[in-house]
Design an enzyme around this catalytic site. Sequence first.
Site, PDB file in Angstrom:
ATOM      1  N   ALA A  93      -0.269  -0.313  -0.952  1.00  0.00           N
ATOM      2  CA  ALA A  93      -0.764  -2.318  -1.959  1.00  0.00           C
ATOM      3  C   ALA A  93       0.375  -2.786  -2.184  1.00  0.00           C
ATOM      4  O   ALA A  93       1.129  -3.987  -2.249  1.00  0.00           O
ATOM      5  CB  ALA A  93      -1.068  -1.346  -3.052  1.00  0.00           C
ATOM      6  N   GLU A  94       1.747  -1.319  -2.158  1.00  0.00           N
ATOM      7  CA  GLU A  94       3.244  -2.310  -3.063  1.00  0.00           C
ATOM      8  C   GLU A  94       3.464  -3.233  -1.703  1.00  0.00           C
ATOM      9  O   GLU A  94       4.241  -4.118  -1.456  1.00  0.00           O
ATOM     10  CB  GLU A  94       4.088  -1.100  -3.886  1.00  0.00           C
ATOM     11  CG  GLU A  94       3.443  -0.679  -4.762  1.00  0.00           C
ATOM     12  CD  GLU A  94       2.179  -0.248  -3.978  1.00  0.00           C
ATOM     13  OE1 GLU A  94       1.644   0.824  -4.951  1.00  0.00           O
ATOM     14  OE2 GLU A  94       2.640   0.850  -3.246  1.00  0.00           O
ATOM     15  N   TYR A 106      -7.410   9.279   4.269  1.00  0.00           N
ATOM     16  CA  TYR A 106      -5.895   9.263   3.666  1.00  0.00           C
ATOM     17  C   TYR A 106      -5.578  10.362   3.860  1.00  0.00           C
ATOM     18  O   TYR A 106      -6.016  11.366   3.878  1.00  0.00           O
ATOM     19  CB  TYR A 106      -5.728   9.424   1.912  1.00  0.00           C
ATOM     20  CG  TYR A 106      -6.633   7.670   1.427  1.00  0.00           C
ATOM     21  CD1 TYR A 106      -5.106   6.810   1.902  1.00  0.00           C
ATOM     22  CD2 TYR A 106      -7.041   7.764   0.828  1.00  0.00           C
ATOM     23  CE1 TYR A 106      -5.589   5.355   1.505  1.00  0.00           C
ATOM     24  CE2 TYR A 106      -7.983   6.081   0.254  1.00  0.00           C
ATOM     25  CZ  TYR A 106      -6.768   5.432   0.847  1.00  0.00           C
ATOM     26  OH  TYR A 106      -6.809   3.790   0.572  1.00  0.00           O
ATOM     27  N   ARG A 160      -2.380  11.806   3.018  1.00  0.00           N
ATOM     28  CA  ARG A 160      -0.705  11.504   2.206  1.00  0.00           C
ATOM     29  C   ARG A 160      -0.340  12.942   1.377  1.00  0.00           C
ATOM     30  O   ARG A 160       0.537  12.494   0.906  1.00  0.00           O
ATOM     31  CB  ARG A 160      -0.994  10.158   1.982  1.00  0.00           C
ATOM     32  CG  ARG A 160      -2.450   9.930   0.491  1.00  0.00           C
ATOM     33  CD  ARG A 160      -2.320   9.477  -0.388  1.00  0.00           C
ATOM     34  NE  ARG A 160      -1.612   8.197  -0.607  1.00  0.00           N
ATOM     35  CZ  ARG A 160      -2.255   7.864  -1.250  1.00  0.00           C
ATOM     36  NH1 ARG A 160      -3.460   6.711  -1.606  1.00  0.00           N
ATOM     37  NH2 ARG A 160      -1.620   6.403  -2.403  1.00  0.00           N
ATOM     38  N   GLY A 163     -13.910 -11.150  -8.121  1.00  0.00           N
ATOM     39  CA  GLY A 163     -14.792 -10.946  -6.607  1.00  0.00           C
ATOM     40  C   GLY A 163     -14.846 -12.822  -6.585  1.00  0.00           C
ATOM     41  O   GLY A 163     -13.787 -13.477  -7.346  1.00  0.00           O
ATOM     42  N   ALA A 209      -7.072  -8.009  -0.591  1.00  0.00           N
ATOM     43  CA  ALA A 209      -7.774  -8.984  -1.627  1.00  0.00           C
ATOM     44  C   ALA A 209      -6.668  -8.983  -2.743  1.00  0.00           C
ATOM     45  O   ALA A 209      -5.725  -9.850  -3.478  1.00  0.00           O
ATOM     46  CB  ALA A 209      -9.498  -9.501  -1.447  1.00  0.00           C
ATOM     47  N   ASP A 221      -4.754  -7.670  -4.071  1.00  0.00           N
ATOM     48  CA  ASP A 221      -3.176  -7.292  -3.739  1.00  0.00           C
ATOM     49  C   ASP A 221      -2.482  -8.915  -3.335  1.00  0.00           C
ATOM     50  O   ASP A 221      -1.472  -9.050  -3.521  1.00  0.00           O
ATOM     51  CB  ASP A 221      -2.283  -6.528  -2.815  1.00  0.00           C
ATOM     52  CG  ASP A 221      -2.470  -5.017  -3.093  1.00  0.00           C
ATOM     53  OD1 ASP A 221      -2.746  -4.832  -4.481  1.00  0.00           O
ATOM     54  OD2 ASP A 221      -3.408  -4.666  -1.860  1.00  0.00           O
ATOM     55  N   ASP A 233      -4.746  -4.996   5.677  1.00  0.00           N
ATOM     56  CA  ASP A 233      -5.082  -5.313   4.783  1.00  0.00           C
ATOM     57  C   ASP A 233      -3.752  -6.815   4.293  1.00  0.00           C
ATOM     58  O   ASP A 233      -4.412  -7.244   3.539  1.00  0.00           O
ATOM     59  CB  ASP A 233      -3.682  -4.112   4.022  1.00  0.00           C
ATOM     60  CG  ASP A 233      -4.830  -2.715   3.782  1.00  0.00           C
ATOM     61  OD1 ASP A 233      -5.648  -2.934   4.894  1.00  0.00           O
ATOM     62  OD2 ASP A 233      -4.638  -1.969   3.029  1.00  0.00           O
TER      63      ASP A 233
END
Length: 319
Positions: free
Chosen positions: A37-38, A106, A108, A230, A259, A261, A297
Amino acid sequence: MTKLDVVTFGEAMAMFIANEVGSLHNVQQYTRSLAGAETNTAIGFSRLGLQAGWVSKVGDDAFGKYIAQALQKECVNIEQVLVDSRFPTGFQLKSKVTAGDPEVQYFRKGSAANYLSVDDFNEEYFLSARHLHMSGIPLAISAHTREFAKHALRFMKKAGKTVSFDPNLRPSLWNSKEEMIQVTNEIAFQSDYVLPGIAEGRILTGHEKPEDIAAFYLEQGVKLVVIKLGEKGAFYQTAQKKGMVAGYKVEHVIDTVGAGDGFAVGVISALLEGLSEEESVVRGNAIGALAVQSAGDSDGYPNRERLEGFINQILTGVR
């Protein structure tokens, strides 16, 4: 040291997107991309011409090198991305879908990013930025990253910087729903701008309507609340005004991941440029609409020229 417009931090992962529709265990071939995300927001800011920095840890491995190279290619500042040879870089698998949200698995747990700690916090680097953008994911992935996040927020607020916060709820990463709500709201209450999705807002506040969700945070001192709705667009509210900004019509949605982000990139970049709340949400809606039209992404995030061209479609009644 480079002067930054925005600094953010979190975990990045190598992402393998299925080349064919179907269950992940049946897929034969994948295309590698970047997830996080970041990192999504850092890339989005950079494409719009802002100086963006991303802070994290990666492993001394192929995935870690790939992440660094991908971000350098996007002109994201990675001076404070640390390499930790003790732990690996995380990765994920993502299915290909024809409609709806993709399946994501994931890998992670125990990654290098889990060990980003307060000891790694570089005060000079963070002070070089005008704004801190935060996601709720570092609050969830480990005790180390949670303390790093809390420290970064306190530090930047004390320094007079603005802070935005996207809850980005990931219930599977938390020990309990109650802990998720308590910790996430603790951070949200200290932020200047809070950007939840409508479903997240309902979970975090217990309220159903956007106006009530916004009021919940405004009463705690948040300056601006923007609630993503949305395809319907977004609702925003400050102590002085509120409004609804319609979304952009998208004929074919390929992938919704990223979207939110992208929406944050639009809103925050516009606020940093001095645009009004409504104009900022218009930009957020535009980047969100562009994001859902690509598989990666952040692949759909626009540069300045493409963004302005897309927003200008409103003048022709395409919206």
